[in-house]
Scaffold this motif. Sequence first.
Motif, PDB file in Angstrom:
ATOM      1  N   ARG A  91     -63.551 -61.618  -0.425  1.00  0.00           N
ATOM      2  CA  ARG A  91     -63.666 -60.623  -1.479  1.00  0.00           C
ATOM      3  C   ARG A  91     -62.594 -61.073  -2.381  1.00  0.00           C
ATOM      4  NH1 ARG A  91     -63.893 -54.576   0.439  1.00  0.00           N
ATOM      5  NH2 ARG A  91     -63.530 -54.495  -2.073  1.00  0.00           N
ATOM      6  N   ARG A  92     -61.338 -61.618  -1.901  1.00  0.00           N
ATOM      7  CA  ARG A  92     -60.190 -62.008  -2.694  1.00  0.00           C
ATOM      8  C   ARG A  92     -59.473 -63.488  -2.368  1.00  0.00           C
ATOM      9  NH1 ARG A  92     -57.155 -58.019  -5.466  1.00  0.00           N
ATOM     10  NH2 ARG A  92     -56.076 -59.879  -6.137  1.00  0.00           N
ATOM     11  N   VAL A 120     -70.035 -50.016   2.125  1.00  0.00           N
ATOM     12  CA  VAL A 120     -70.691 -50.891   3.001  1.00  0.00           C
ATOM     13  C   VAL A 120     -71.212 -52.208   2.540  1.00  0.00           C
ATOM     14  CG1 VAL A 120     -72.526 -51.167   4.819  1.00  0.00           C
ATOM     15  CG2 VAL A 120     -71.417 -48.750   4.583  1.00  0.00           C
ATOM     16  N   TYR A 121     -71.752 -52.153   1.333  1.00  0.00           N
ATOM     17  CA  TYR A 121     -72.226 -53.518   0.725  1.00  0.00           C
ATOM     18  C   TYR A 121     -71.178 -54.295   0.352  1.00  0.00           C
ATOM     19  CZ  TYR A 121     -74.268 -56.655  -2.852  1.00  0.00           C
ATOM     20  OH  TYR A 121     -74.833 -57.671  -3.461  1.00  0.00           O
ATOM     21  N   PHE A 122     -70.259 -53.948  -0.161  1.00  0.00           N
ATOM     22  CA  PHE A 122     -69.017 -54.763  -0.541  1.00  0.00           C
ATOM     23  C   PHE A 122     -68.013 -55.088   0.485  1.00  0.00           C
ATOM     24  CE2 PHE A 122     -70.324 -53.061  -4.853  1.00  0.00           C
ATOM     25  CZ  PHE A 122     -70.440 -54.388  -5.404  1.00  0.00           C
ATOM     26  N   ASN A 123     -68.372 -54.617   1.823  1.00  0.00           N
ATOM     27  CA  ASN A 123     -67.703 -54.992   3.160  1.00  0.00           C
ATOM     28  C   ASN A 123     -68.686 -55.697   3.974  1.00  0.00           C
ATOM     29  OD1 ASN A 123     -64.560 -54.196   2.611  1.00  0.00           O
ATOM     30  ND2 ASN A 123     -65.776 -52.378   2.156  1.00  0.00           N
ATOM     31  N   ASN A 124     -69.618 -56.041   3.429  1.00  0.00           N
ATOM     32  CA  ASN A 124     -70.888 -56.857   4.386  1.00  0.00           C
ATOM     33  C   ASN A 124     -71.135 -58.051   3.928  1.00  0.00           C
ATOM     34  OD1 ASN A 124     -72.670 -57.662   6.285  1.00  0.00           O
ATOM     35  ND2 ASN A 124     -74.025 -55.837   5.822  1.00  0.00           N
ATOM     36  N   ASP A 137     -69.879 -70.348  -8.037  1.00  0.00           N
ATOM     37  CA  ASP A 137     -69.222 -71.439  -8.238  1.00  0.00           C
ATOM     38  C   ASP A 137     -67.770 -71.710  -8.051  1.00  0.00           C
ATOM     39  OD1 ASP A 137     -71.687 -72.688  -8.992  1.00  0.00           O
ATOM     40  OD2 ASP A 137     -71.482 -72.436 -11.254  1.00  0.00           O
ATOM     41  N   TRP A 138     -67.087 -70.477  -8.588  1.00  0.00           N
ATOM     42  CA  TRP A 138     -65.719 -70.463  -8.241  1.00  0.00           C
ATOM     43  C   TRP A 138     -65.416 -70.464  -6.603  1.00  0.00           C
ATOM     44  CZ3 TRP A 138     -62.661 -66.126  -6.182  1.00  0.00           C
ATOM     45  CH2 TRP A 138     -61.288 -66.378  -6.517  1.00  0.00           C
ATOM     46  N   LEU A 139     -66.250 -69.573  -5.842  1.00  0.00           N
ATOM     47  CA  LEU A 139     -65.962 -69.563  -4.468  1.00  0.00           C
ATOM     48  C   LEU A 139     -66.178 -70.906  -3.874  1.00  0.00           C
ATOM     49  CD1 LEU A 139     -67.643 -66.204  -3.345  1.00  0.00           C
ATOM     50  CD2 LEU A 139     -65.325 -66.541  -3.606  1.00  0.00           C
ATOM     51  N   ARG A 140     -67.271 -71.622  -4.104  1.00  0.00           N
ATOM     52  CA  ARG A 140     -67.649 -73.092  -3.860  1.00  0.00           C
ATOM     53  C   ARG A 140     -66.398 -73.905  -3.825  1.00  0.00           C
ATOM     54  NH1 ARG A 140     -73.506 -73.275  -6.581  1.00  0.00           N
ATOM     55  NH2 ARG A 140     -74.805 -72.514  -4.792  1.00  0.00           N
TER      56      ARG A 140
END
Length: 251
Positions: A132-133, A162-166, A180-183
């Motif tokens: 998430r961060r 729940v969605y944004f913590n799963n 792309d950034w996460l990759r």
Amino acid sequence: MAMRRDVWTVPAPSLGGQGTVLAYGHWGTPVLFFPAEAGSAYDIENNGIIDALAGPLEHGHLKVYVVDTHDRHTWSDTSLPIEERARRHEGYQSWINEQVAPAIHGDCGGYTPIATAGVSMGAFHAVNTTLRRADLFPHAVGMSGNYDPTTWHAWGEAGEAVYFNNPFAYVANCGGDHLDWLRGRVFIQLAAGSGAFEDHPTYAQASSRALAELLGAKGIRNHLDVWGTDTPHDWPSWRRMVAAHVAPLGA
């Protein structure tokens, strides 16, 4: 010789109070460590994790910061519907992002990427925080974690919180520039055993395998390390895992 420990009291306005952070080490890669479910910051030292990291701490390869959990008021409170547990967790996540991370940066002399690590439910916190961060926490080590809150004695309708913590939900639907950034930014190290309680009731190994598969399908860098039947869901296993996967971070 006992490892030096500094005790911080960090304001937690999003939780209506304050939280404890324990700091170890004098130099090196900062690692934010989450204890097991409903645990105290002191659990990590009391169960031998700091001793397992003594070498890199003493040699200035790592600095370790351990936080209290807030699980008793969030995910572990099964009297609450799962969406309310997730909403309450957002207060804890805000404390991590908005108070704990700046305190670590101040101790390190300025902004620096912070790794996360955790055991059992703490593994979920570590991995979820990184995904998430990733601007603050680009590297996670999750040991014996279950990463799907909807499997935690959940009841009631799951909504946005729940969605944004799963990770199984939001990673599955991640795409475009953010993916792309996460990759390019994230690395997730997962570890699980094959011993007692790593299957039922925690489902830690199955959850770790499924998350590694999902991350791989999305092109997010990760590695899964499955240990043998001599590795149950317990502190002696996690001491071995941190020596293998946390100790080398600053080397």
